[in-house]
Design a protein around this motif. Structure first.
Motif, PDB file in Angstrom:
ATOM      1  N   GLN A   8       1.154  14.721-113.898  1.00 22.71           N
ATOM      2  CA  GLN A   8       2.150  13.653-113.867  1.00 22.71           C
ATOM      3  C   GLN A   8       3.572  14.198-113.992  1.00 22.71           C
ATOM      4  O   GLN A   8       3.816  15.136-114.749  1.00 22.71           O
ATOM      5  N   ILE A  27       5.533  10.345-110.659  1.00 18.48           N
ATOM      6  CA  ILE A  27       4.369  10.510-109.776  1.00 18.48           C
ATOM      7  C   ILE A  27       3.189  10.870-110.658  1.00 18.48           C
ATOM      8  O   ILE A  27       3.319  11.684-111.574  1.00 18.48           O
ATOM      9  N   ILE A  37       2.131  12.578-100.420  1.00 26.79           N
ATOM     10  CA  ILE A  37       3.581  12.509-100.635  1.00 26.79           C
ATOM     11  C   ILE A  37       4.230  12.693 -99.266  1.00 26.79           C
ATOM     12  O   ILE A  37       4.045  13.721 -98.620  1.00 26.79           O
ATOM     13  N   LYS A  45       9.995  16.716-100.996  1.00 24.76           N
ATOM     14  CA  LYS A  45       8.532  16.767-101.134  1.00 24.76           C
ATOM     15  C   LYS A  45       8.066  18.124-101.681  1.00 24.76           C
ATOM     16  O   LYS A  45       7.282  18.178-102.630  1.00 24.76           O
ATOM     17  N   TYR A 210       2.963   8.143-102.028  1.00 24.49           N
ATOM     18  CA  TYR A 210       4.350   8.030-102.464  1.00 24.49           C
ATOM     19  C   TYR A 210       5.210   8.408-101.265  1.00 24.49           C
ATOM     20  O   TYR A 210       4.890   9.352-100.547  1.00 24.49           O
ATOM     21  N   VAL A 217      11.662   8.344-105.243  1.00 21.69           N
ATOM     22  CA  VAL A 217      10.456   7.667-104.762  1.00 21.69           C
ATOM     23  C   VAL A 217      10.884   6.272-104.322  1.00 21.69           C
ATOM     24  O   VAL A 217      11.308   5.466-105.139  1.00 21.69           O
ATOM     25  N   GLU A 220       5.716   3.332-103.491  1.00 15.93           N
ATOM     26  CA  GLU A 220       4.483   3.790-104.125  1.00 15.93           C
ATOM     27  C   GLU A 220       3.462   2.711-103.795  1.00 15.93           C
ATOM     28  O   GLU A 220       3.657   1.554-104.155  1.00 15.93           O
TER      29      GLU A 220
END
Ligand code: ADP
Ligand code: MG
Length: 244
Positions: A8, A27, A37, A45, A210, A217, A220
């Motif tokens: 995370q 994330i 992603i 990214k 995401y 972001v 999501e």
């Protein structure tokens, strides 16, 4: 049954040399999950993957592994069970397929275990099995990409981070690579994070996605819902607005 959160980023602000690239990024990847992603070039990214791996400057926010805050350092992250396959099919071109796989298992001291894992990944990638004694420079682009992924599996990770695994591959090979990734995910219950630029077919094999834009972001969503909307296209066109 609630799945455990594996990896995370929380409120992550990170970048390079004082420059901020990621802005308040949240994330998470659960156990056994496949997460995409996506986003335009330069969206951040690769920086997200590198941040999981301790290769960026964390300005504020945290990286968590199984709900514990960590200070990521590459070799320790590998030992925890995270494997990272960077962009660009980086294989050792003048080493054989088998030698590349041996290097991938550098954290494994037991030689017999290394042999066992090589046979195991060869079973997943029969093309590599047929070319095990070939120098990787002689492999096709698709085979080199398979080798990069196979090498990432040699540490027997809980989670595999893949940066643009299909770059430069034909549509047919893209399908093959995605099918292999999904197969490995199911066989090993291994979580996977796949970074792709703009490839809607990726949504066919992931659970959630995401979308990043300018280091934030902006979406999501579940793969299903993202696949059936035009939100992704709008991010690429620069007309996406969070409020809709
Ligand atoms: N090592 C680095 N030093 C400074 N800036 C970088 C470095 N790597 C990437 N960047 C910058 O960070 C931004 C995001 O890059 P990146 O994460 O590679 O985007 P993506 O993978 O989405 O294309 C870009 O503006 C890029 O120029
Ligand atoms: Mg990138």
């Amino acid at each position: 049954m609630n799945k455990e959160i594996l990896l995370q980023l929380k409120g992550m602000n990170a970048g390079y040399g004082g420059l901020r690239i990621l802005h308040d990024v949240n994330i998470q990847v659960d156990e056994g999950e496949v997460v995409a992603i996506m986003g335009p070039n330069g969206a951040g990214k690769s920086t997200v993957l590198k941040t999981f791996f301790g290769m960026t400057e964390i300005q504020s926010g945290s990286v968590k592994w199984r709900d514990k805050k960590i200070d990521p350092v590459p070799h320790e992250v590998v030992r925890m069970g995270v494997s990272y396959v960077p962009q660009g099919r980086r294989v050792f071109r003048y080493l054989t397929v088998e030698e590349n796989l041996e290097i991938g298992a550098y954290v494994v001291k037991d030689k017999k275990e290394v042999r066992r894992r090589i046979e195991e990944v060869m079973d997943i990638f029969p093309d590599l099995k047929a070319k095990r004694k070939e120098k990787s420079v002689n492999l096709s682009g698709g085979q080199q990409q398979m080798l990069a992924i196979a090498r990432g599996l040699m540490t027997d990770p809980h989670i595999l981070l893949l940066d643009e695994p299909t770059l430069g591959l034909s549509p047919k090979l893209v399908k093959t690579v995605f099918a292999k990734i999904k197969e490995i995910n199911e066989r090993r219950n291994m979580a996977v994070v796949i970074v792709e630029h703009n490839l809607k077919s990726l949504l066919g094999i992931v659970d959630r996605a995401y979308v990043l834009d300018h280091g934030k972001v902006v979406i999501e969503d579940t793969a299903e819902s993202l696949a059936s909307s035009d939100a992704l296209e709008r991010v690429f066109l620069g007309t996406y607005n969070k409020r809709k």
